[in-house]
Design a protein around this motif. Structure first.
Motif, PDB file in Angstrom:
ATOM      1  N   TYR B  44       0.858  -1.213   0.114  1.00 16.35           N
ATOM      2  CA  TYR B  44      -0.096   0.051  -0.053  1.00 16.35           C
ATOM      3  C   TYR B  44       0.814   1.173   0.099  1.00 16.35           C
ATOM      4  O   TYR B  44       0.545   2.104  -0.790  1.00 16.35           O
ATOM      5  CB  TYR B  44      -1.037  -0.047   1.042  1.00 16.35           C
ATOM      6  CG  TYR B  44      -1.938  -1.095   0.991  1.00 16.35           C
ATOM      7  CD1 TYR B  44      -3.062  -0.842   0.298  1.00 16.35           C
ATOM      8  CD2 TYR B  44      -1.873  -2.292   1.668  1.00 16.35           C
ATOM      9  CE1 TYR B  44      -4.201  -1.797  -0.003  1.00 16.35           C
ATOM     10  CE2 TYR B  44      -2.955  -3.461   1.299  1.00 16.35           C
ATOM     11  CZ  TYR B  44      -4.079  -2.898   0.672  1.00 16.35           C
ATOM     12  OH  TYR B  44      -5.032  -4.025   0.451  1.00 16.35           O
ATOM     13  N   LEU B  45       1.850   1.134   0.734  1.00 12.59           N
ATOM     14  CA  LEU B  45       2.976   2.245   0.677  1.00 12.59           C
ATOM     15  C   LEU B  45       3.358   2.473  -0.580  1.00 12.59           C
ATOM     16  O   LEU B  45       3.563   3.773  -0.935  1.00 12.59           O
ATOM     17  CB  LEU B  45       4.031   2.110   1.781  1.00 12.59           C
ATOM     18  CG  LEU B  45       3.525   2.525   3.307  1.00 12.59           C
ATOM     19  CD1 LEU B  45       4.626   2.264   4.151  1.00 12.59           C
ATOM     20  CD2 LEU B  45       3.054   3.632   3.465  1.00 12.59           C
ATOM     21  N   ASP B  46       3.705   1.674  -1.175  1.00 16.84           N
ATOM     22  CA  ASP B  46       4.219   1.806  -2.651  1.00 16.84           C
ATOM     23  C   ASP B  46       3.251   2.471  -3.589  1.00 16.84           C
ATOM     24  O   ASP B  46       3.661   3.217  -4.631  1.00 16.84           O
ATOM     25  CB  ASP B  46       4.398   0.480  -3.132  1.00 16.84           C
ATOM     26  CG  ASP B  46       5.871  -0.210  -2.695  1.00 16.84           C
ATOM     27  OD1 ASP B  46       6.577   0.401  -1.741  1.00 16.84           O
ATOM     28  OD2 ASP B  46       6.137  -1.255  -2.840  1.00 16.84           O
ATOM     29  N   ARG B  47       1.968   2.506  -3.371  1.00 12.76           N
ATOM     30  CA  ARG B  47       1.035   2.876  -4.193  1.00 12.76           C
ATOM     31  C   ARG B  47       0.901   4.303  -3.803  1.00 12.76           C
ATOM     32  O   ARG B  47       0.535   5.223  -4.839  1.00 12.76           O
ATOM     33  CB  ARG B  47      -0.426   2.292  -3.992  1.00 12.76           C
ATOM     34  CG  ARG B  47      -0.478   0.950  -4.704  1.00 12.76           C
ATOM     35  CD  ARG B  47      -1.525   0.142  -4.347  1.00 12.76           C
ATOM     36  NE  ARG B  47      -2.894   0.882  -4.697  1.00 12.76           N
ATOM     37  CZ  ARG B  47      -3.895   0.688  -4.220  1.00 12.76           C
ATOM     38  NH1 ARG B  47      -4.162  -0.379  -3.552  1.00 12.76           N
ATOM     39  NH2 ARG B  47      -4.797   1.491  -4.512  1.00 12.76           N
ATOM     40  N   ARG B  48       1.333   4.945  -2.768  1.00  7.51           N
ATOM     41  CA  ARG B  48       1.259   6.314  -2.340  1.00  7.51           C
ATOM     42  C   ARG B  48       2.544   6.997  -2.773  1.00  7.51           C
ATOM     43  O   ARG B  48       2.590   8.161  -2.843  1.00  7.51           O
ATOM     44  CB  ARG B  48       1.188   6.279  -0.814  1.00  7.51           C
ATOM     45  CG  ARG B  48       0.704   7.598  -0.300  1.00  7.51           C
ATOM     46  CD  ARG B  48       1.102   7.850   1.051  1.00  7.51           C
ATOM     47  NE  ARG B  48       2.480   8.013   1.092  1.00  7.51           N
ATOM     48  CZ  ARG B  48       2.829   9.433   0.815  1.00  7.51           C
ATOM     49  NH1 ARG B  48       2.495  10.393   0.685  1.00  7.51           N
ATOM     50  NH2 ARG B  48       4.323   9.507   0.914  1.00  7.51           N
ATOM     51  N   LYS B  49       3.797   6.133  -2.767  1.00 10.53           N
ATOM     52  CA  LYS B  49       5.062   7.075  -2.917  1.00 10.53           C
ATOM     53  C   LYS B  49       5.140   7.614  -4.329  1.00 10.53           C
ATOM     54  O   LYS B  49       4.603   7.447  -5.486  1.00 10.53           O
ATOM     55  CB  LYS B  49       6.214   6.112  -2.535  1.00 10.53           C
ATOM     56  CG  LYS B  49       6.460   5.039  -3.560  1.00 10.53           C
ATOM     57  CD  LYS B  49       7.707   4.056  -3.299  1.00 10.53           C
ATOM     58  CE  LYS B  49       8.041   3.077  -4.366  1.00 10.53           C
ATOM     59  NZ  LYS B  49       8.927   2.149  -3.930  1.00 10.53           N
ATOM     60  N   PRO B  50       5.874   8.656  -4.251  1.00  9.53           N
ATOM     61  CA  PRO B  50       6.143   9.551  -5.643  1.00  9.53           C
ATOM     62  C   PRO B  50       7.224   8.895  -6.614  1.00  9.53           C
ATOM     63  O   PRO B  50       7.808   7.544  -6.243  1.00  9.53           O
ATOM     64  CB  PRO B  50       6.569  10.650  -5.056  1.00  9.53           C
ATOM     65  CG  PRO B  50       7.442  10.401  -3.872  1.00  9.53           C
ATOM     66  CD  PRO B  50       6.679   9.220  -3.373  1.00  9.53           C
ATOM     67  N   SER B  56       3.983  12.155 -11.728  1.00 12.80           N
ATOM     68  CA  SER B  56       4.293  12.370 -10.052  1.00 12.80           C
ATOM     69  C   SER B  56       5.679  12.754 -10.158  1.00 12.80           C
ATOM     70  O   SER B  56       6.485  12.494 -11.019  1.00 12.80           O
ATOM     71  CB  SER B  56       4.120  11.238  -9.351  1.00 12.80           C
ATOM     72  OG  SER B  56       4.961  10.378  -9.437  1.00 12.80           O
ATOM     73  N   THR B  57       5.916  13.633  -8.885  1.00 12.16           N
ATOM     74  CA  THR B  57       7.122  14.193  -8.760  1.00 12.16           C
ATOM     75  C   THR B  57       8.438  13.095  -8.803  1.00 12.16           C
ATOM     76  O   THR B  57       8.084  12.029  -8.583  1.00 12.16           O
ATOM     77  CB  THR B  57       7.108  14.853  -7.392  1.00 12.16           C
ATOM     78  OG1 THR B  57       8.483  15.085  -7.014  1.00 12.16           O
ATOM     79  CG2 THR B  57       6.566  14.066  -6.264  1.00 12.16           C
ATOM     80  N   PRO B  58       9.368  13.569  -9.704  1.00 12.68           N
ATOM     81  CA  PRO B  58      10.487  12.604  -9.601  1.00 12.68           C
ATOM     82  C   PRO B  58      11.373  12.199  -8.365  1.00 12.68           C
ATOM     83  O   PRO B  58      12.404  11.559  -8.550  1.00 12.68           O
ATOM     84  CB  PRO B  58      11.461  13.161 -10.820  1.00 12.68           C
ATOM     85  CG  PRO B  58      11.234  14.642 -10.814  1.00 12.68           C
ATOM     86  CD  PRO B  58       9.776  14.781 -10.301  1.00 12.68           C
ATOM     87  N   ARG B  59      11.052  13.027  -7.120  1.00 17.05           N
ATOM     88  CA  ARG B  59      11.435  12.742  -5.899  1.00 17.05           C
ATOM     89  C   ARG B  59      11.429  11.045  -5.862  1.00 17.05           C
ATOM     90  O   ARG B  59      10.457  10.476  -5.956  1.00 17.05           O
ATOM     91  CB  ARG B  59      10.664  13.337  -4.940  1.00 17.05           C
ATOM     92  CG  ARG B  59      10.888  14.648  -4.689  1.00 17.05           C
ATOM     93  CD  ARG B  59      10.205  14.923  -3.186  1.00 17.05           C
ATOM     94  NE  ARG B  59       8.953  14.519  -2.869  1.00 17.05           N
ATOM     95  CZ  ARG B  59       7.819  15.303  -3.056  1.00 17.05           C
ATOM     96  NH1 ARG B  59       7.771  16.497  -3.395  1.00 17.05           N
ATOM     97  NH2 ARG B  59       6.481  14.644  -3.002  1.00 17.05           N
ATOM     98  N   LYS B  60      12.424  10.730  -5.028  1.00 10.43           N
ATOM     99  CA  LYS B  60      12.572   9.393  -4.839  1.00 10.43           C
ATOM    100  C   LYS B  60      12.460   9.197  -3.172  1.00 10.43           C
ATOM    101  O   LYS B  60      13.052   9.697  -2.584  1.00 10.43           O
ATOM    102  CB  LYS B  60      13.942   8.581  -5.233  1.00 10.43           C
ATOM    103  CG  LYS B  60      14.298   8.177  -6.492  1.00 10.43           C
ATOM    104  CD  LYS B  60      13.542   7.174  -6.849  1.00 10.43           C
ATOM    105  CE  LYS B  60      13.684   6.755  -8.526  1.00 10.43           C
ATOM    106  NZ  LYS B  60      12.541   7.691  -9.139  1.00 10.43           N
TER     107      LYS B  60
END
Lengths: 366, 366, 366, 366
Positions: B44-50, B56-60
């Motif tokens: 689920y966290l992976d679906r939220r991350k940018p 979506s922002t290229p921030r890692k």
């Protein structure tokens, strides 16, 4: 049914059914020293009670409030205020049919599913009469907020297809039109529409708007106790409310950032906003501008046409509702919106007094 | 900032800022005996991350969850689950300008007004990163709900002017389109629209819908803890959400009772509804049909055009925001809507276990 | 004065002052389907009311309870129960002196310090009459607990220097002796001692013990909501209670581990303990043996000797208290101890229904 | 296991087991602007950790605290403080036997009864290590209270039969004696007694006293949230505490009113008391004098003698506990008593800021 208590510091607990002996509210956490009379509360209850105009049910509910505790020498003592309203004019005979049938649009079926049975007289706890306790408590909150310079103005914005014209906004009309519209012309058109609905044995929905002025910036607790989130819950907790919009609301979803952002500027040493698309909150806290939100109310579910439904024995039946029912819920809900807004804001303001170390040190002066 | 705790029985407390060492959540009241791994949460966290798609922002942000307590031999023990996500890729230099200026559409000003100062790095506690804790907790609630037959499906319904076509609804596409739309065609059009917004240094709002299936009737506590009221608060507690609609929502206000009421009928011994204008609640309780509601999300306030604002010294200034920002908030918020729905429903279901005397007697078997 | 609400699931809110119009309690979260009459409640209130014996004040308080809501066809509906007791025999003239003076041992001074003023008639909210609401609510909790096999027995263990002899324990005597002692001989001696106190214009303290049988193991939430911690708070919340002992209590501090540990053994397939030094809790949860605890009550602070004190104007004065006051608080507090124990245990039992995943799955049967 | 959250405004949530990866606490509602470092917290944790003296277990627990959120530029921001302590020296092999047996005096059996199984390593959540989170949070509360002039002093009053001599009270000794006794002579005798217990493979109970100075009158909410009731719960929530005495405590039950009442008098314009039998509370509120209460702690249940018990299979067995265990719990619990007192008082002080209308009006200055 836990769930009858609202608020953390200024905390209310309502009780009572439509056709029980009485209904009321206990207010715990009201600050000591507020001058308070039954009349202060009665004026708000009178705005909620039915039987006053052609568009509300001719039922007579006198709704006289009695303060049972918490007042001494005309002022609140800090102990719980217990407010009671005796039920006087209930005629249970009107409601005999609904004992066995589930009325469409009403809470009959979920009540049976949850509790095994229900007090079917007049809708029991799910009756609109339940809001009398909220309005009584809200009257106290409104008096406190008024003392610290905060005004809450709720009004009918639309009934069915008829909306007010903001160019003709007349605050005084809210208390004089039968629709609670701040626009006498729109109100007359809404009355005509409601007559038409009544002739068709039907009912109408509508929209209530609410404007809060004088609120300082920083009210609301970020994350789960956001000001707008708390208002949304307060509003949806009112029976028949189906949608909540903060500021631009649904329109924000169609906007671009350049349209939706409100630019800040300085005015007389204070931070101001050039527009108020946000409706007065940012990050869940008040931003110092006016709060503005809307509440969408479904049509009265009690209509006089035959309706398909089922009974407690699991049979398909047709129900024809009798009795006296408003053709629209909105006008009598306006004061409920005002009350719930006051209760929500006051509680968050009281919590806000603990936000900074400097407040704590100043309060305990050492 | 009390207000970081959510729920009464299944109770979560989130913590952490965008650029602090870590953020996380403590879940208290999770029943013992649930098999649970970090992987259950990570999906689920992976679906939220940018940083995952062009919109979506290229921030890692690797957003790796670590379970610190509450698990023994692969199962929950009933003691608090502590879940932590270390912050790893924060570059504070990107955010230096906002230290002194109040960004339009952001919480900077109310934070200063309330607390006297703020952690300005990446928005601090008001950053969208705050929702990582909610998603982690939601993953646990979703696993429990799944075990008792309840499914929660959230998806993007619209981005700016582009809406999905319900006739082309494809649930699988929610997880494969960059927009989280269940309609690949609409998603492609939405992507084009977002490209256009980005070229214009602008951003877009949108709509998230949520469907809950398998929920028994009677969930929700009448009066103040209504199911729909609780969902409204849960949704508005998500940053950038500006409106909530239950079932027909705003449309209900324009309807007549004969259109809005849902007729009941019997089907295979169960009470069913012919329509679902109510969105699955009556009187604040689930009515046994699917829950359906919509959430309206404002456009990303961080846009790259010059904007008028003020600074901490009370001067009118112009701000030009730099850095990496999503042109739309909606796709990454879909899993947050799903998580908050799960947390809200599970808590009310656990409270519901106390509704009847017969449940209590059966539980304690005497 | 937030602080008038008690409990999380089975939640009560009391209200009312000694000399107001009425006092009462709202019970929210009572399960639906419990048969309940006013008589069920009245029998407990009658045990609390004064004027019944030579050792209680000759004041007449009829303390008739009225159920205002939450009952339909003789059973609880799951909605809030509102219980009211009208104040009928208050004579304010008796209390005029205390308006300006702070009575030693009473709450007059802290009330003024906190709220700025106080309802001085009969002690206002700090009067023992405040417990009437607790007893009324406790009666409902006791009826529920009885239905699931749990019995709560509170009694007077000591008055001043006179203690009961456990070898002569006679449960029936609790309801027949004026002291609520389960030992008629000790009760007679205690009465003599109280006569002596009265002649000396003085008063006496005492000890109440409470025994709970039938409680399953595992009740209580570890850490902050421990069963014994919750009972301690419940007991100290009763005015005049100054100490709480669980099981061996203060004696445990003087014991060695080999003396204090209770050995387990099996009996008829059940886990049992050879001794019960712990008083029935381990780690804050019930351990399946009887709960046993003691409560130490200070002497009635209203004595008829002249006492040094100060008045509201900050002058040293001498006060001579008039009126009607019990020479000992203990006997009338026995039923309050029983009520608060019932309220505490029932709430924790209802919370316990959510402890395990298997309970949740079994409840929702999928 | 809901029950890991404590406080209403200054609210903490602890998590973690003895042998998990870490344990910690989230503090929500801490006012913004408090200077805070890890060192501020570490000094209190160091007083709780074992391995420091001959009378505590030689286990090494470094208990290094890490602040994960809520601090910016050295000050609290008002957002949640997350404090974590990694577990570093756990040796699970020491605890293998208790997996199947229920240790007398421990929480093993109720944990199994409630949750179906348990993390048996080192006692899991019921280990004394759970209090590390409380102490860390208490350190923050103590720093705030200190800034507003309130001091909390907890110390060992007795170990087994050895009590301190109040005529030799030496506050500095609390931090230098291994027993935390403010009397070096008594401490030496207590050490001898503990040696004797250890030789006998036994353990000892003891008494902790706590004195709070500088507290203004009026703190505590009457009825259910009384100051003394809240302290009683706080104290009994500490594992192994079996009794609580406020002021004279159990002695009050043996007293007469003329002995127990504290006379008021004026001193330098302030209301004072000639005696303090009440321990500093009246009617559940602070009365302006020092708070004083005692806590009775049972002997360490882990003793090295063979003990009768049962195992999970329902068989009678004999258990011989191995490992490293303190012969007395008291000295390490002193800082836990101090911490829980600080948390309780601070929360009630913050709630008190809402008690009067004039406070509200002054705060919002209109």
């Amino acid at each position: 049914m836990a769930g009858s208590t609202y608020g953390t510091v200024f905390q209310i607990t309502t009780w009572g059914e439509s056709h029980g002996k009485a209904l009321g509210v206990v207010i715990d956490g009201c600050p000591a020293g507020l001058p308070l009379t039954e009349e202060d509360i009665q004026i708000y209850l009178d705005r909620r009670k039915p039987g006053q105009t052609s568009i509300s049910t001719p039922r007579k509910e006198s709704d006289q409030v009695e303060i049972l505790s918490g007042i001494f020498e005309g002022k609140t003592t800090g102990t719980p205020l217990s407010l009671m309203i005796r039920n006087t004019s209930q005629k249970s005979s009107d409601y005999s049919q609904i004992a066995s049938c589930y009325r469409p649009g009403h809470a009959d079926y979920p009540f049976d599913a949850k509790y095994g049975f229900r007090d079917y007289r007049g809708g029991g706890r799910s009756s609109g009469r339940e809001t009398a306790g909220r309005v009584a408590a809200g009257a106290v909150a409104l008096k406190i907020l008024s003392a610290i310079g905060i005004d809450i103005c709720a009004y009918t914005e639309a009934i069915g297809p008829v909306s007010i014209d903001y160019d003709r906004f007349d605050k005084a009309a809210i208390l004089t039109t039968p629709t609670c519209m701040p626009d006498a012309g729109a109100s007359a058109r809404a009355e005509s529409y409601l007559k038409e609905c009544q002739l068709a044995k039907d009912s109408s929905g509508g929209v209530i708007a609410c404007l809060v002025t004088g609120l300082p910036a920083g009210i609301g607790e970020p994350v789960f106790e956001k000001l707008d989130a708390s208002l949304a819950k307060a509003m949806l907790s009112i029976g028949a409310v189906k949608a909540f919009e903060m500021g631009d609301g649904t329109l924000a979803a169609k906007s671009r950032g350049s349209e939706n952002n409100d630019a800040f500027f300085m005015e007389n040493g204070a931070v101001r906003k050039k527009t108020n698309h946000s409706g007065g909150t940012l990050g869940g806290m008040s931003d110092g501008s006016d709060l503005f939100f809307k509440v969408h109310v479904k049509p009265t579910p009690s209509i006089f046409q035959p309706q398909d439904t089922v009974n407690r024995d699991g049979e398909n039946v047709t129900i024809e509702i009798k009795g006296r029912h408003d053709p629209v819920i909105v006008p009598r809900a306006v004061v409920v919106v005002q009350a719930m807004t006051a209760l929500t804001i006051l509680d968050l303001m009281m919590l806000n007094m603990n936000a900074r170390m400097e407040y704590l040190e100043r309060f305990y002066r050492r």
